[in-house]
Design an enzyme around this catalytic site. Structure first.
Site, PDB file in Angstrom:
ATOM      1  N   ASN A  11     110.532  59.483  23.758  1.00  0.00           N
ATOM      2  CA  ASN A  11     111.836  60.144  23.870  1.00  0.00           C
ATOM      3  C   ASN A  11     112.081  60.688  25.278  1.00  0.00           C
ATOM      4  O   ASN A  11     112.657  61.756  25.465  1.00  0.00           O
ATOM      5  CB  ASN A  11     111.985  61.240  22.820  1.00  0.00           C
ATOM      6  CG  ASN A  11     113.421  61.733  22.647  1.00  0.00           C
ATOM      7  OD1 ASN A  11     113.617  62.918  22.380  1.00  0.00           O
ATOM      8  ND2 ASN A  11     114.413  60.891  22.786  1.00  0.00           N
ATOM      9  N   CYS A  13     112.452  57.913  27.974  1.00  0.00           N
ATOM     10  CA  CYS A  13     112.998  56.763  28.717  1.00  0.00           C
ATOM     11  C   CYS A  13     114.092  56.049  27.934  1.00  0.00           C
ATOM     12  O   CYS A  13     115.276  56.227  28.199  1.00  0.00           O
ATOM     13  CB  CYS A  13     111.896  55.769  29.090  1.00  0.00           C
ATOM     14  SG  CYS A  13     110.663  56.390  30.249  1.00  0.00           S
ATOM     15  N   SER A  15     115.096  55.890  24.463  1.00  0.00           N
ATOM     16  CA  SER A  15     116.007  56.516  23.493  1.00  0.00           C
ATOM     17  C   SER A  15     116.954  57.519  24.135  1.00  0.00           C
ATOM     18  O   SER A  15     118.136  57.545  23.771  1.00  0.00           O
ATOM     19  CB  SER A  15     115.244  57.120  22.302  1.00  0.00           C
ATOM     20  OG  SER A  15     114.325  58.094  22.693  1.00  0.00           O
ATOM     21  N   ASP A 123     109.715  48.960  27.584  1.00  0.00           N
ATOM     22  CA  ASP A 123     109.581  50.369  27.929  1.00  0.00           C
ATOM     23  C   ASP A 123     109.413  50.514  29.442  1.00  0.00           C
ATOM     24  O   ASP A 123     108.373  50.145  29.993  1.00  0.00           O
ATOM     25  CB  ASP A 123     108.375  50.967  27.206  1.00  0.00           C
ATOM     26  CG  ASP A 123     108.321  52.480  27.306  1.00  0.00           C
ATOM     27  OD1 ASP A 123     108.990  53.060  28.193  1.00  0.00           O
ATOM     28  OD2 ASP A 123     107.606  53.085  26.493  1.00  0.00           O
TER      29      ASP A 123
END
Length: 156
Positions: A11, A13, A15, A123
């Site tokens: 929580n 990067c 989202s 990610d």
């Protein structure tokens, strides 16, 4: 009110980037009074942290705010509160389903399954490529907004 939750591992990067972009699109469509947006993590690593500096920098390039955003962990009450729970990758979706005790509920969706990509959002914490993530997030957010509009007929 329609509630949308974006979820990734930390929580910081993906989202929060999706949360900020989706809020931006919702505001542009004058739907702020009909859609609320949040984000969360499957892990507890970054609870209370601001978004990653790479996420903040990338969003600033497009005049998208991250003001007031802090990391939090997914909670069982989220399943009751949110109409759409969007995992950024397959691992997130598996973890969401396990954490919420909902093994195959249709409100839990892998983000890019809403697009032609049908893949995970990489990610950028590990890849360092915040532009690739942003490009995929923009596409996914537009597809999600279209889905929410169709599902909920928000422009009535």
């Amino acid at each position: 009110m329609i509630n949308v939750l974006f979820v990734c591992l930390g929580n910081i990067c993906r989202s929060p980037m999706a949360e900020a972009v989706f809020k931006h699109l919702v505001e542009k469509e004058n739907l702020s009074g009909k859609i609320q947006v949040d984000s969360a993590a499957t892990s507890s690593w970054h609870i209370g942290d601001s978004p990653h500096k790479g996420t903040i920098t990338k969003l600033k390039e497009y005049n998208i705010s991250t003001e007031g955003m802090v990391g939090r962990q997914l909670d069982k009450t989220d399943f009751e509160k949110f109409d759409y729970i969007i995992g950024m990758d397959a691992s997130n979706v598996t973890n969401i389903r396990e954490m919420l005790g909902q093994p195959d509920h249709p409100k839990i969706i892998r983000f890019l399954d809403l697009t032609d990509h049908k893949k995970d959002v990489p990610d950028p914490y590990y890849t360092g490529d915040f532009q690739e993530t942003y490009d995929l997030v923009i596409e996914g957010c537009q597809a999600l907004l279209d889905k929410v509009n169709i599902d909920q007929d928000l422009h009535r």
